[in-house]
Design a protein around this motif. Structure first.
Motif, short mmCIF file in Angstrom:
data_model
loop_
_atom_site.label_atom_id
_atom_site.label_comp_id
_atom_site.label_asym_id
_atom_site.label_seq_id
_atom_site.Cartn_x
_atom_site.Cartn_y
_atom_site.Cartn_z
N MET A 164 0.85 -1.17 0.00
CA MET A 164 0.00 0.00 0.00
C MET A 164 0.90 1.24 0.00
O MET A 164 1.89 1.29 0.70
CB MET A 164 -0.90 -0.04 1.23
N LYS A 165 0.50 2.22 -0.79
CA LYS A 165 1.28 3.45 -0.91
C LYS A 165 0.53 4.60 -0.25
O LYS A 165 -0.69 4.64 -0.26
CB LYS A 165 1.49 3.78 -2.39
N ASP A 166 1.27 5.55 0.28
CA ASP A 166 0.68 6.76 0.84
C ASP A 166 0.27 7.66 -0.32
O ASP A 166 1.12 8.12 -1.09
CB ASP A 166 1.71 7.45 1.74
N ILE A 194 1.43 5.88 -11.48
CA ILE A 194 0.09 5.32 -11.41
C ILE A 194 -0.09 4.23 -12.45
O ILE A 194 0.71 4.13 -13.39
CB ILE A 194 -0.98 6.42 -11.60
N GLN A 195 -1.13 3.43 -12.27
CA GLN A 195 -1.44 2.36 -13.20
C GLN A 195 -2.88 2.51 -13.68
O GLN A 195 -3.60 3.42 -13.27
CB GLN A 195 -1.25 1.01 -12.52
N GLU A 196 -3.30 1.60 -14.53
CA GLU A 196 -4.64 1.66 -15.12
C GLU A 196 -5.75 1.56 -14.06
O GLU A 196 -6.79 2.19 -14.19
CB GLU A 196 -4.79 0.53 -16.14
N THR A 197 -5.51 0.75 -13.04
CA THR A 197 -6.48 0.62 -11.96
C THR A 197 -5.89 1.21 -10.69
O THR A 197 -4.77 0.87 -10.32
CB THR A 197 -6.87 -0.85 -11.73
N MET A 198 -6.65 2.07 -10.06
CA MET A 198 -6.19 2.75 -8.84
C MET A 198 -7.25 2.54 -7.77
O MET A 198 -8.43 2.79 -7.99
CB MET A 198 -6.00 4.23 -9.12
N ILE A 199 -6.81 2.09 -6.60
CA ILE A 199 -7.71 1.90 -5.46
C ILE A 199 -7.26 2.85 -4.37
O ILE A 199 -6.09 2.87 -4.00
CB ILE A 199 -7.68 0.45 -4.95
N ILE A 200 -8.19 3.64 -3.86
CA ILE A 200 -7.90 4.55 -2.76
C ILE A 200 -8.71 4.12 -1.56
O ILE A 200 -9.94 3.99 -1.64
CB ILE A 200 -8.23 6.01 -3.14
N VAL A 201 -8.02 3.88 -0.45
CA VAL A 201 -8.69 3.38 0.75
C VAL A 201 -8.42 4.29 1.94
O VAL A 201 -7.41 4.99 1.98
CB VAL A 201 -8.24 1.94 1.10
N GLY A 202 -9.34 4.26 2.89
CA GLY A 202 -9.07 4.88 4.17
C GLY A 202 -7.96 4.07 4.84
O GLY A 202 -7.96 2.83 4.78
N ILE A 256 -2.76 0.05 -4.64
CA ILE A 256 -3.62 0.57 -3.58
C ILE A 256 -2.92 1.72 -2.86
O ILE A 256 -1.76 1.60 -2.47
CB ILE A 256 -4.00 -0.54 -2.58
N TYR A 257 -3.67 2.80 -2.69
CA TYR A 257 -3.17 3.99 -2.01
C TYR A 257 -4.02 4.22 -0.77
O TYR A 257 -5.23 4.06 -0.82
CB TYR A 257 -3.28 5.22 -2.92
N ASP A 258 -3.38 4.63 0.31
CA ASP A 258 -4.16 4.94 1.50
C ASP A 258 -4.03 6.39 1.89
O ASP A 258 -3.05 7.06 1.55
CB ASP A 258 -3.78 4.02 2.67
N VAL A 259 -5.06 6.88 2.59
CA VAL A 259 -5.07 8.24 3.10
C VAL A 259 -5.98 8.26 4.31
O VAL A 259 -6.96 7.52 4.38
CB VAL A 259 -5.53 9.25 2.01
#
Length: 135
Positions: free
Chosen positions: A1-3, A12-20, A41-44
């Protein structure tokens, strides 16, 4: 998971997931389901970061035109995390996202529940939501 906020807009890639950021620890099986969709997957944490900073970052990433699928996922019932789902409207107001497939999920009992855009829109408009409930 990336910040999310520490990631370069071009990385970035074709599919991006942003999660809490708490989703992985609070709902680990649901998080594993997201990993099946993409490892990108990116988290914030919206308790820590202001929504406007996150919106600006996501606009910068989407503007690169590499993203074809965008997923937002949070734990359910969080007044902070729910803001992640509101980013879609901000993206629509700023740039053309008509070529991007967007999905929203909340994690409940370690399962992902897809949330329609109408529900997200209603959650921001309490008077309209009241009308819907009152019938």
């Amino acid at each position: 998971m990336k910040d999310l906020l520490k990631t370069n807009c071009f990385d970035i890639q074709e599919t991006m997931i942003i999660v809490g950021s708490c989703l992985k620890s609070m709902q680990p099986k649901a998080y594993k389901e997201l990993e099946k969709i993409s490892s990108n997957i990116y988290d914030v944490c919206l308790e820590k970061e202001h929504l406007n900073m996150v919106v600006t970052k996501v606009i910068g990433m989407v503007a690169r035109e590499k993203i074809k699928n965008l997923v937002f996922a949070t734990v359910d019932k969080s007044p902070h995390c729910v803001q992640l789902h509101y980013i879609i409207k901000e993206l629509e107001n700023a740039i053309d996202i008509s070529n991007i497939k967007i999905k929203n999920y909340v994690a409940v009992n370690d399962e992902l529940v897809e949330i329609p855009l109408k529900v997200i829109s209603l959650s921001k408009n309490l008077s309209k939501l009241k009308e819907e409930i009152d019938g």
